[in-house]
Scaffold this motif. Structure first.
Motif, PDB file in Angstrom:
ATOM      1  N   SER A 172     -12.016  -4.332   1.767  1.00 52.29           N
ATOM      2  CA  SER A 172     -12.825  -3.315   1.093  1.00 52.29           C
ATOM      3  C   SER A 172     -13.542  -2.467   2.133  1.00 52.29           C
ATOM      4  CB  SER A 172     -13.842  -3.975   0.152  1.00 52.29           C
ATOM      5  OG  SER A 172     -14.777  -4.746   0.878  1.00 52.29           O
ATOM      6  N   GLY A 173     -13.546  -1.167   1.906  1.00 53.37           N
ATOM      7  CA  GLY A 173     -14.181  -0.270   2.860  1.00 53.37           C
ATOM      8  C   GLY A 173     -13.894   1.174   2.521  1.00 53.37           C
ATOM      9  N   GLU A 188     -11.290  -0.460  -2.714  1.00 50.16           N
ATOM     10  CA  GLU A 188     -12.595   0.160  -2.965  1.00 50.16           C
ATOM     11  C   GLU A 188     -13.724  -0.562  -2.226  1.00 50.16           C
ATOM     12  OE1 GLU A 188     -15.259   0.363  -6.900  1.00 50.16           O
ATOM     13  OE2 GLU A 188     -13.406   1.548  -7.026  1.00 50.16           O
ATOM     14  N   ALA A 189     -14.635   0.214  -1.654  1.00 51.75           N
ATOM     15  CA  ALA A 189     -15.774  -0.349  -0.935  1.00 51.75           C
ATOM     16  C   ALA A 189     -16.839  -0.850  -1.897  1.00 51.75           C
ATOM     17  CB  ALA A 189     -16.375   0.708  -0.010  1.00 51.75           C
ATOM     18  N   ARG A 216     -17.006  -3.385   6.289  1.00 53.00           N
ATOM     19  CA  ARG A 216     -15.616  -3.606   5.883  1.00 53.00           C
ATOM     20  C   ARG A 216     -15.361  -5.112   5.843  1.00 53.00           C
ATOM     21  NH1 ARG A 216     -13.277   1.254   9.857  1.00 53.00           N
ATOM     22  NH2 ARG A 216     -14.287   2.932   8.654  1.00 53.00           N
ATOM     23  N   CYS A 217     -14.930  -5.594   4.687  1.00 53.61           N
ATOM     24  CA  CYS A 217     -14.842  -7.050   4.548  1.00 53.61           C
ATOM     25  C   CYS A 217     -13.641  -7.463   3.710  1.00 53.61           C
ATOM     26  CB  CYS A 217     -16.130  -7.614   3.944  1.00 53.61           C
ATOM     27  SG  CYS A 217     -16.494  -7.039   2.287  1.00 53.61           S
ATOM     28  N   ALA A 224      -5.337  -5.570  -6.136  1.00 52.21           N
ATOM     29  CA  ALA A 224      -4.054  -4.921  -6.434  1.00 52.21           C
ATOM     30  C   ALA A 224      -3.142  -5.932  -7.119  1.00 52.21           C
ATOM     31  CB  ALA A 224      -3.420  -4.401  -5.150  1.00 52.21           C
ATOM     32  N   GLU A 225      -2.012  -5.455  -7.600  1.00 50.90           N
ATOM     33  CA  GLU A 225      -1.099  -6.331  -8.323  1.00 50.90           C
ATOM     34  C   GLU A 225      -0.644  -7.511  -7.463  1.00 50.90           C
ATOM     35  OE1 GLU A 225       3.233  -6.113 -10.644  1.00 50.90           O
ATOM     36  OE2 GLU A 225       2.213  -4.279 -10.008  1.00 50.90           O
TER      37      GLU A 225
END
Length: 574
Positions: A172-173, A188-189, A216-217, A224-225
């Motif tokens: 995420s970021g 998505e962040a 960012r982690c 997602a699928e």
């Protein structure tokens, strides 16, 4: 299907033996198994089953006998080192080592705290999940300032592998276009709270050389699928990740790479199996397997393979290599250079600042976001700082004082209770993450006489932060205070401290990569210069530490090395 072979000798010759099951070991298992290789994963710790063995998950503080604290007698007798870790508490202590069973020693003047989690999944169950790419600023630093050996790779060599692992993991970021911190393949962040949004706006108006971004982690904000197919779900913002996450929202061996390897029916796992040393054949000049001591029975056995991947953690791998002696390598396998065990680094977190933020009394936030804000490195990018080499980043957050901080505040009666319900004032805090220069004198070796309960020589540390790191941290504290003053914060407190090496849990560099076999252990493919079928892809391989959290880079290096090893094996060169 994973087969557990605790206590069972094996004469089978595997295609690959992987030592360790943490972040790099898990990735190696996934890659090799999916490429069709019969793979043995050897783990010195106990088995841990996803979901079932997260015994602290969901247990509330008030449901614990000491409200989350660990009984003092256990701390003193079993966890005197481990209790220094931020993640150590009553709900997580079973994921940390018993210090009595894992002793080590230090030279006079050395302070080192070795944080360890020996179980299936290793420290992937405990890591803080911060995930940042390196740039050529980092890969070129050694050659430009003369500290450390030339990196044999550059950003372009890792870029496709960053893409590859990030897509699988879920990072995420937000895309920011910062040259010294390349963007990832993001989901998505996490969100800023309203106060942080204001701080970001003001900071970036005041300073043109720095940005405030969301950390960012490796957390799934919106899976997602392919993440759902892994059996993983979205993060619930509990921020209790080190207890284990049944949602699989954060990346770990158990939630992601191990299930992928298991689906292939190519994986065998040996837990409670302590690798004593690598077996080396003098005639073929190849590693042929590993010698193992049963953790519980002390029985010995050997496993054999065509390729050996050491992913046992920086210090675990180094201990195994140093203990793997032969006629050819009397000072440790693949150590013709003599640098094995040297150039030990860790990041330096010994500076930061706190302050009060006026106003915003009508603002709050929900959930416990599992990542922090991030101010990427802005020192020694274009202009050279005369006080230190390399650089640092800041992590931080804006928050309202939690209710328990009212323990130390005056008050009584209805008004006091209402104040607690409303929350305290807003505060902001940051801590620095600084790069440590690679130095030969920072080293670890086998103790001449002391051994652990399994008869393996203990590690002996001789290391410390240099004046460069100390100057860097002093600058970081000063820089944080200046930013806070410019932002209009009040009651600013900047600090430096003297925490020991090891507590950042980013040990690196003791079997480093390099172009020259006379000054390095590994080549640019994480392959030992001296032993072609022996690879190291954990933190021991790093030629420098950079300033970013390193785990994402370990993953990319591991996937890349696995791809290379498979091609070499098929070509008959291994």
């Amino acid at each position: 299907m994973t087969t557990n072979i605790d206590n069972i000798p094996s004469s089978e010759i595997y295609d690959v033996i992987i030592v360790g099951s943490g972040i790099t070991g898990g990735w190696a298992a996934k890659e090799f198994c999916e490429k069709g290789l019969k793979t043995l994963m050897v783990e010195r710790g106990r088995p841990v089953e996803h979901r079932k063995d997260y015994i602290g998950e969901g247990v509330k503080t008030w449901q614990q006998p000491y409200r989350g604290k660990v009984a003092q007698n256990l701390v003193e007798t079993q966890h005197h080192v481990q209790q220094q870790c931020y993640a150590f508490n009553d709900s997580t202590k079973h994921f940390f080592n018993n210090d009595q069973d894992y002793p080590y020693s230090t030279s006079e003047g050395t302070k080192f705290s070795w944080i360890r989690g020996n179980q299936l999944g290793g420290k992937s169950l405990l890591w803080h999940r911060q995930s940042y790419r390196w740039s050529d600023l980092d890969f070129e630093a050694n050659s430009k300032d003369g500290f450390g050996t030339e990196w044999p790779i550059r950003y372009k060599d890792l870029e496709p592998w960053y893409d590859y692992v990030e897509t699988h993991v879920g990072i995420s970021g937000s895309k920011e276009g910062i040259p010294q911190l390349p963007d990832s393949q993001f989901i998505e962040a996490f969100e800023f709270n309203s106060v942080e949004k204001r701080i970001k706006e003001n900071l970036e108006k005041i300073y043109d050389d720095r940005k405030l971004i969301m950390g960012r982690c490796a957390h799934l904000t919106k899976p997602a699928e392919h993440h759902v197919k892994q059996g993983r779900g979205p993060c619930m913002a509990r921020n209790e990740c080190q207890k284990g996450c049944s949602f699989g929202a954060y990346f770990s061996t158990q939630s992601s790479t191990l299930p992928a390897a298991q689906k292939t029916d190519n994986l065998t796992v040996a837990t409670n199996s302590i690798v004593h040393s690598v077996i080396y054949d003098e005639k073929s000049k190849r590693a042929t397997g590993v010698r193992v001591i049963d953790c519980e029975t002390m029985a010995t056995r050997e496993y054999y393979g065509k390729i050996v991947f050491l992913c046992a953690s920086t210090l675990g791998t180094t201990q195994i290599m140093l203990n793997s002696v032969s006629k050819t390598f009397p000072n440790g396998i693949a150590n013709s250079s003599g640098v094995l065990g040297h150039y030990l680094t860790d990041h330096c977190y010994n500076a930061g600042a706190t302050a009060d933020i006026p106003g915003f009394e009508d603002e709050y936030y929900s959930g416990r976001r599992p990542t922090s804000l991030y101010i990427p490195r802005f020192q020694n990018i274009l202009d050279k700082n005369p006080k230190f080499l390399r650089g640092y980043a800041f992590s931080g957050e804006a928050y309202r004082e939690p209710w328990w901080e009212f323990n130390n505040k005056p008050g009584f009666g209805v008004d006091f209770k209402n104040n607690i319900k409303q929350g305290g004032g807003w505060k902001f805090r940051v801590h620095a993450s600084g790069e440590m220069l690679p130095r030969y004198e920072n080293s670890v070796k086998l103790h001449a006489t002391k051994k652990d309960k399994w008869g393996i020589p203990q590690l002996h540390f001789n290391c410390g932060y240099s004046e460069n790191e100390k100057s860097m941290m002093e600058h970081a504290a000063q820089s944080a205070a200046e930013m806070f003053k410019a932002l209009g914060f009040k009651n600013i407190h900047a600090y430096t401290k003297d925490d020991p090496m090891g507590l950042v849990i980013h040990e690196m560099g003791t079997a480093r990569m390099g172009l020259d076999p006379e000054t390095s252990v590994l080549n640019g493919n994480n392959q030992c210069h001296d032993v072609a079928n022996l690879f190291v892809t954990d933190g021991a391989c790093m030629a420098s530490s950079a300033w970013q959290n390193p785990s994402l880079t370990y993953m990319a290096l591991t996937a890349r090395a696995c791809d290379f090893a498979v091609k070499e094996l098929k070509a008959g060169r291994l």
